[in-house]
Design a protein around this motif. Structure first.
Motif, PDB file in Angstrom:
ATOM      1  N   PHE A 192       0.863  -1.181   0.000  1.00  9.72           N
ATOM      2  CA  PHE A 192       0.000   0.000   0.000  1.00  9.72           C
ATOM      3  C   PHE A 192       0.902   1.234   0.000  1.00  9.72           C
ATOM      4  O   PHE A 192       1.564   1.535   0.998  1.00  9.72           O
ATOM      5  N   ARG A 229      -6.881   1.916   3.130  1.00  7.07           N
ATOM      6  CA  ARG A 229      -6.973   0.756   2.241  1.00  7.07           C
ATOM      7  C   ARG A 229      -6.507  -0.511   2.955  1.00  7.07           C
ATOM      8  O   ARG A 229      -7.111  -1.581   2.804  1.00  7.07           O
ATOM      9  N   LEU A 230      -5.433  -0.389   3.733  1.00 10.84           N
ATOM     10  CA  LEU A 230      -4.943  -1.530   4.510  1.00 10.84           C
ATOM     11  C   LEU A 230      -5.994  -1.987   5.515  1.00 10.84           C
ATOM     12  O   LEU A 230      -6.266  -3.189   5.662  1.00 10.84           O
ATOM     13  N   ALA A 261      -9.263  -1.512   5.454  1.00 11.44           N
ATOM     14  CA  ALA A 261     -10.419  -2.101   4.789  1.00 11.44           C
ATOM     15  C   ALA A 261     -10.137  -3.540   4.366  1.00 11.44           C
ATOM     16  O   ALA A 261     -10.984  -4.432   4.525  1.00 11.44           O
ATOM     17  N   LYS A 262      -8.945  -3.790   3.844  1.00 10.73           N
ATOM     18  CA  LYS A 262      -8.594  -5.142   3.417  1.00 10.73           C
ATOM     19  C   LYS A 262      -8.479  -6.083   4.615  1.00 10.73           C
ATOM     20  O   LYS A 262      -8.843  -7.267   4.510  1.00 10.73           O
ATOM     21  N   ALA A 263      -8.000  -5.547   5.757  1.00 11.20           N
ATOM     22  CA  ALA A 263      -7.826  -6.380   6.950  1.00 11.20           C
ATOM     23  C   ALA A 263      -9.132  -6.584   7.710  1.00 11.20           C
ATOM     24  O   ALA A 263      -9.179  -7.377   8.657  1.00 11.20           O
ATOM     25  N   ASP A 315     -11.800   1.359   9.223  1.00 13.97           N
ATOM     26  CA  ASP A 315     -10.947   2.144   8.319  1.00 13.97           C
ATOM     27  C   ASP A 315     -11.085   3.631   8.629  1.00 13.97           C
ATOM     28  O   ASP A 315     -11.603   4.407   7.830  1.00 13.97           O
TER      29      ASP A 315
END
Length: 292
Positions: free
Chosen positions: A250, A269-270, A272-274, A278
């Motif tokens: 990222f 973004r990190l 949200a992916k995890a 967020d």
């Protein structure tokens, strides 16, 4: 209230920003200092110190203000933690500088005292007494010009020579980690990529030395797992987070220690992916993801 008005010049950027935000919250709420004293557990004089930048408010005071003023405490508490970290770094740097200056002064005093003792026998003490002449008779065995004399007359020179060897040895032992070659043998996974406190510089960029220790990832700038990072904060912790974001795929932009918009978007973004909140703040949960 205008930024910087009546604020001490010694305040860090994060601490000054916190004071401005607290003043804005108070101004919008219409609460007086007397009302804050009545509605919170903190006195009028305490609020005066907090809002004038003379004392960093505790996190509970920030939450109390948001409770009575109706604001979200999370960003302000995060900013307060950044200001506290900046203050700790600055204090450590000032104490280290003071110790070094004191050591230099002590060393100079020792040199001055040694010079005074070596300026000559009986200097300023008047003529020698008869007993002094007896005590300082020459050695019965004559010495040539090249003979340094018995060892006990040479001990100051031996001490100086030994100290010089010790200092030279210390320099040679310290050189590998003080020079550019320290990348091959880092001192620790936390601070191997830098020396001294973080100082912001325009167009600064820092290296990322990714290492694995005990199953966790480090970049050589900080070992924190708890420090809260928010927008506009600056520190080695931010450099560490930017490196780990790069490692995770990222892009936070420049690795400069400044928590700007690109870094914040990379964090979101990190997160949200995890599958965590967020909010763009790097806290314990986000550090856990970054560290792996």
């Amino acid at each position: 209230m205008p930024r910087g008005r009546d604020l001490p010049e010694s305040l860090s950027e994060s601490a000054a920003e916190l004071v401005v935000e607290l003043r804005t919250v108070k101004s919008r709420s219409g609460l007086t200092l007397v009302a804050l004293e009545r509605k919170t557990a903190y006195s009028k004089s305490s609020w005066e110190r907090y809002l004038n930048g003379r004392t960093l408010p505790p996190a509970d005071a920030v939450r109390a203000l948001c409770t009575v003023a109706g604001c979200d405490p999370v960003p302000l508490v995060a900013l307060r933690e950044v200001a506290a970290a900046d203050a700790a770094v600055r204090k450590e740097w000032e104490e280290r500088k003071e110790r070094e200056e004191r050591a230099d002064l002590d060393e100079q005093d020792e040199r001055d005292e040694g010079g005074e003792r070596g300026d000559g026998l009986g200097q300023g003490a008047g003529p020698l007494s008869p007993s002094a002449h007896v005590a300082t008779e020459p050695d019965p065995v004559p010495r040539t010009a090249g003979d340094p004399g018995p060892w006990w007359r040479r001990w100051p020179a031996l001490v100086v020579l030994g100290a010089g060897v010790a200092v030279a040895g210390g320099v040679l032992a310290a050189e590998p980690w003080q020079s550019e070659s320290r990348a091959a043998a880092p001192r620790s996974p936390f601070t191997s990529a830098h020396d001294g406190p973080y100082v912001w510089g325009r167009e600064a960029s820092y290296p990322c030395r990714i290492q694995q220790h005990s199953g966790r990832t480090y970049a050589g700038h900080s070992g924190t797992h708890q420090t809260v990072l928010a927008h506009n904060s600056t520190s080695w912790d931010v450099v560490e987070a930017q490196c780990l974001l790069h490692e995770a795929g990222f892009d936070p932009g420049a690795v400069d220690g400044v928590y700007g918009p690109r870094t914040e978007q990379a964090v979101k973004r990190l997160q949200a992916k995890a599958g965590i909140e967020d909010d763009g703040l790097v806290g314990p949960d986000t550090w856990k993801v970054l560290r792996g």
